[in-house]
Motif scaffolding. Structure first.
Motif, PDB file in Angstrom:
ATOM      1  N   GLY A   1      21.375 -46.832 -13.680  1.00 31.43           N
ATOM      2  CA  GLY A   1      19.939 -46.591 -13.575  1.00 31.43           C
ATOM      3  C   GLY A   1      19.463 -45.603 -14.623  1.00 31.43           C
ATOM      4  O   GLY A   1      18.435 -45.811 -15.281  1.00 31.43           O
ATOM      5  N   GLU A   2      20.201 -44.518 -14.812  1.00 29.71           N
ATOM      6  CA  GLU A   2      19.840 -43.533 -15.827  1.00 29.71           C
ATOM      7  C   GLU A   2      19.924 -44.134 -17.228  1.00 29.71           C
ATOM      8  O   GLU A   2      19.071 -43.871 -18.078  1.00 29.71           O
ATOM      9  CB  GLU A   2      20.747 -42.311 -15.716  1.00 29.71           C
ATOM     10  N   SER A   3      20.936 -44.953 -17.471  1.00 33.87           N
ATOM     11  CA  SER A   3      21.081 -45.584 -18.783  1.00 33.87           C
ATOM     12  C   SER A   3      19.913 -46.514 -19.070  1.00 33.87           C
ATOM     13  O   SER A   3      19.382 -46.534 -20.188  1.00 33.87           O
ATOM     14  CB  SER A   3      22.391 -46.374 -18.858  1.00 33.87           C
ATOM     15  N   PHE A   4      19.499 -47.297 -18.085  1.00 35.77           N
ATOM     16  CA  PHE A   4      18.365 -48.199 -18.276  1.00 35.77           C
ATOM     17  C   PHE A   4      17.069 -47.416 -18.470  1.00 35.77           C
ATOM     18  O   PHE A   4      16.208 -47.818 -19.254  1.00 35.77           O
ATOM     19  CB  PHE A   4      18.239 -49.184 -17.117  1.00 35.77           C
ATOM     20  N   ASP A   5      16.927 -46.290 -17.775  1.00 32.68           N
ATOM     21  CA  ASP A   5      15.737 -45.464 -17.956  1.00 32.68           C
ATOM     22  C   ASP A   5      15.672 -44.917 -19.386  1.00 32.68           C
ATOM     23  O   ASP A   5      14.605 -44.916 -20.005  1.00 32.68           O
ATOM     24  CB  ASP A   5      15.720 -44.304 -16.955  1.00 32.68           C
ATOM     25  N   ARG A   6      16.807 -44.461 -19.913  1.00 36.89           N
ATOM     26  CA  ARG A   6      16.843 -43.961 -21.293  1.00 36.89           C
ATOM     27  C   ARG A   6      16.512 -45.073 -22.277  1.00 36.89           C
ATOM     28  O   ARG A   6      15.773 -44.870 -23.240  1.00 36.89           O
ATOM     29  CB  ARG A   6      18.215 -43.353 -21.611  1.00 36.89           C
ATOM     30  N   LEU A   7      17.063 -46.266 -22.036  1.00 34.24           N
ATOM     31  CA  LEU A   7      16.784 -47.400 -22.915  1.00 34.24           C
ATOM     32  C   LEU A   7      15.299 -47.749 -22.871  1.00 34.24           C
ATOM     33  O   LEU A   7      14.679 -47.999 -23.906  1.00 34.24           O
ATOM     34  CB  LEU A   7      17.629 -48.610 -22.512  1.00 34.24           C
ATOM     35  N   ASP A   8      14.708 -47.739 -21.697  1.00 32.66           N
ATOM     36  CA  ASP A   8      13.285 -48.042 -21.550  1.00 32.66           C
ATOM     37  C   ASP A   8      12.439 -47.033 -22.322  1.00 32.66           C
ATOM     38  O   ASP A   8      11.500 -47.422 -23.032  1.00 32.66           O
ATOM     39  CB  ASP A   8      12.904 -48.052 -20.070  1.00 32.66           C
ATOM     40  N   ARG A   9      12.759 -45.736 -22.209  1.00 31.07           N
ATOM     41  CA  ARG A   9      12.008 -44.708 -22.948  1.00 31.07           C
ATOM     42  C   ARG A   9      12.150 -44.921 -24.450  1.00 31.07           C
ATOM     43  O   ARG A   9      11.177 -44.830 -25.207  1.00 31.07           O
ATOM     44  CB  ARG A   9      12.487 -43.312 -22.552  1.00 31.07           C
ATOM     45  N   TYR A  10      13.351 -45.233 -24.899  1.00 30.55           N
ATOM     46  CA  TYR A  10      13.605 -45.459 -26.322  1.00 30.55           C
ATOM     47  C   TYR A  10      12.787 -46.645 -26.832  1.00 30.55           C
ATOM     48  O   TYR A  10      12.144 -46.565 -27.881  1.00 30.55           O
ATOM     49  CB  TYR A  10      15.098 -45.683 -26.549  1.00 30.55           C
ATOM     50  N   LEU A  11      12.811 -47.763 -26.104  1.00 29.28           N
ATOM     51  CA  LEU A  11      12.066 -48.950 -26.524  1.00 29.28           C
ATOM     52  C   LEU A  11      10.558 -48.706 -26.504  1.00 29.28           C
ATOM     53  O   LEU A  11       9.832 -49.174 -27.388  1.00 29.28           O
ATOM     54  CB  LEU A  11      12.429 -50.143 -25.639  1.00 29.28           C
ATOM     55  N   THR A  12      10.080 -47.950 -25.529  1.00 30.74           N
ATOM     56  CA  THR A  12       8.649 -47.590 -25.468  1.00 30.74           C
ATOM     57  C   THR A  12       8.263 -46.763 -26.682  1.00 30.74           C
ATOM     58  O   THR A  12       7.230 -47.013 -27.309  1.00 30.74           O
ATOM     59  CB  THR A  12       8.342 -46.836 -24.164  1.00 30.74           C
ATOM     60  N   ASP A  13       9.107 -45.787 -27.034  1.00 30.27           N
ATOM     61  CA  ASP A  13       8.845 -44.968 -28.218  1.00 30.27           C
ATOM     62  C   ASP A  13       8.823 -45.801 -29.488  1.00 30.27           C
ATOM     63  O   ASP A  13       7.989 -45.609 -30.373  1.00 30.27           O
ATOM     64  CB  ASP A  13       9.895 -43.852 -28.354  1.00 30.27           C
ATOM     65  N   LEU A  14       9.733 -46.781 -29.578  1.00 30.53           N
ATOM     66  CA  LEU A  14       9.767 -47.660 -30.762  1.00 30.53           C
ATOM     67  C   LEU A  14       8.488 -48.482 -30.857  1.00 30.53           C
ATOM     68  O   LEU A  14       7.938 -48.673 -31.945  1.00 30.53           O
ATOM     69  CB  LEU A  14      10.968 -48.595 -30.715  1.00 30.53           C
ATOM     70  N   GLN A  15       8.008 -48.992 -29.736  1.00 34.04           N
ATOM     71  CA  GLN A  15       6.790 -49.787 -29.731  1.00 34.04           C
ATOM     72  C   GLN A  15       5.567 -48.965 -30.136  1.00 34.04           C
ATOM     73  O   GLN A  15       4.647 -49.478 -30.768  1.00 34.04           O
ATOM     74  CB  GLN A  15       6.562 -50.419 -28.354  1.00 34.04           C
ATOM     75  N   LYS A  16       5.561 -47.702 -29.771  1.00 33.19           N
ATOM     76  CA  LYS A  16       4.453 -46.818 -30.124  1.00 33.19           C
ATOM     77  C   LYS A  16       4.541 -46.383 -31.590  1.00 33.19           C
ATOM     78  O   LYS A  16       3.604 -45.785 -32.102  1.00 33.19           O
ATOM     79  CB  LYS A  16       4.462 -45.574 -29.243  1.00 33.19           C
ATOM     80  N   GLY A  17       5.670 -46.640 -32.205  1.00 32.76           N
ATOM     81  CA  GLY A  17       5.854 -46.213 -33.586  1.00 32.76           C
ATOM     82  C   GLY A  17       6.461 -44.841 -33.708  1.00 32.76           C
ATOM     83  O   GLY A  17       6.583 -44.301 -34.807  1.00 32.76           O
ATOM     84  N   ASP A  18       6.816 -44.246 -32.598  1.00 33.82           N
ATOM     85  CA  ASP A  18       7.462 -42.926 -32.609  1.00 33.82           C
ATOM     86  C   ASP A  18       8.914 -43.098 -32.988  1.00 33.82           C
ATOM     87  O   ASP A  18       9.566 -44.048 -32.596  1.00 33.82           O
ATOM     88  CB  ASP A  18       7.381 -42.252 -31.238  1.00 33.82           C
ATOM     89  N   ARG A  19       9.404 -42.170 -33.731  1.00 32.50           N
ATOM     90  CA  ARG A  19      10.835 -42.163 -34.056  1.00 32.50           C
ATOM     91  C   ARG A  19      11.524 -41.120 -33.190  1.00 32.50           C
ATOM     92  O   ARG A  19      11.121 -39.962 -33.203  1.00 32.50           O
ATOM     93  CB  ARG A  19      11.063 -41.813 -35.534  1.00 32.50           C
TER      94      ARG A  19
END
Length: 113
Positions: free
Chosen positions: A94-112
Motif C-alpha cells: 500500500g505504501e509503495s503504491f501510494d509513493r508511485l501514485d504521488r510520483y506519477l501525479t508529480d510527473l503529470q503536473k510537470g514537477d520533477r
C-alpha cells in the motif's frame, strides 16, 4: 496463526501452472469430474489427471467417489494460508503504491521529483 512453509511451497508450486489455476477457477463454481475439467483444454485426459494429482498433493483439491464417478472439489484451506502469508506485506504494498501514485501525479503536473 503461523503458516507452514512447506505447505506454502506446495501451494505456490501448484498455482504456478495456468492450467491448474484454470482448474481451480472452474472448481470454485462447484464439483466436476476430470472429464468435465478437461473440456476447455486442448490436452489429453491423462494430462488433466496429472494436473489434478498435483493439486491434490498440494491439498487444493479432493476427489470423492460416487458409484463409478469421481468428482473433484476445491479445498480452500491452502488458499487461506496464502492470504494469511500475503497479509503481512499489505502495508508495504500500500505504501509503495501510494509513493508511485504521488510520483506519477508529480510527473503529470510537470514537477520533477
Amino acid at each position: 496463526m503461523p503458516v507452514r512453509g512447506d505447505q506454502l511451497t506446495a501451494t505456490f508450486a501448484a498455482l504456478a501452472d495456468p492450467t491448474r489455476r484454470a482448474i481451480l477457477a472452474r472448481l470454485a463454481h462447484g464439483e466436476a469430474t476430470v472429464g468435465q475439467l478437461a473440456e476447455p483444454f486442448d490436452v489429453t485426459l491423462p494430462a488433466i489427471s496429472k494436473h489434478v494429482k498435483v493439486l491434490q498433493k498440494a491439498g487444493l483439491v479432493e476427489q470423492t467417489r460416487q458409484a463409478q464417478w469421481r468428482s473433484c472439489r476445491l479445498r480452500p484451506e491452502p488458499l487461506r494460508d496464502v492470504v494469511t502469508w500475503m497479509t503481512q506485506y499489505r502495508e508495504f504494498l500500500g505504501e509503495s503504491f501510494d509513493r508511485l501514485d504521488r510520483y506519477l501525479t508529480d510527473l503529470q503536473k510537470g514537477d520533477r521529483p
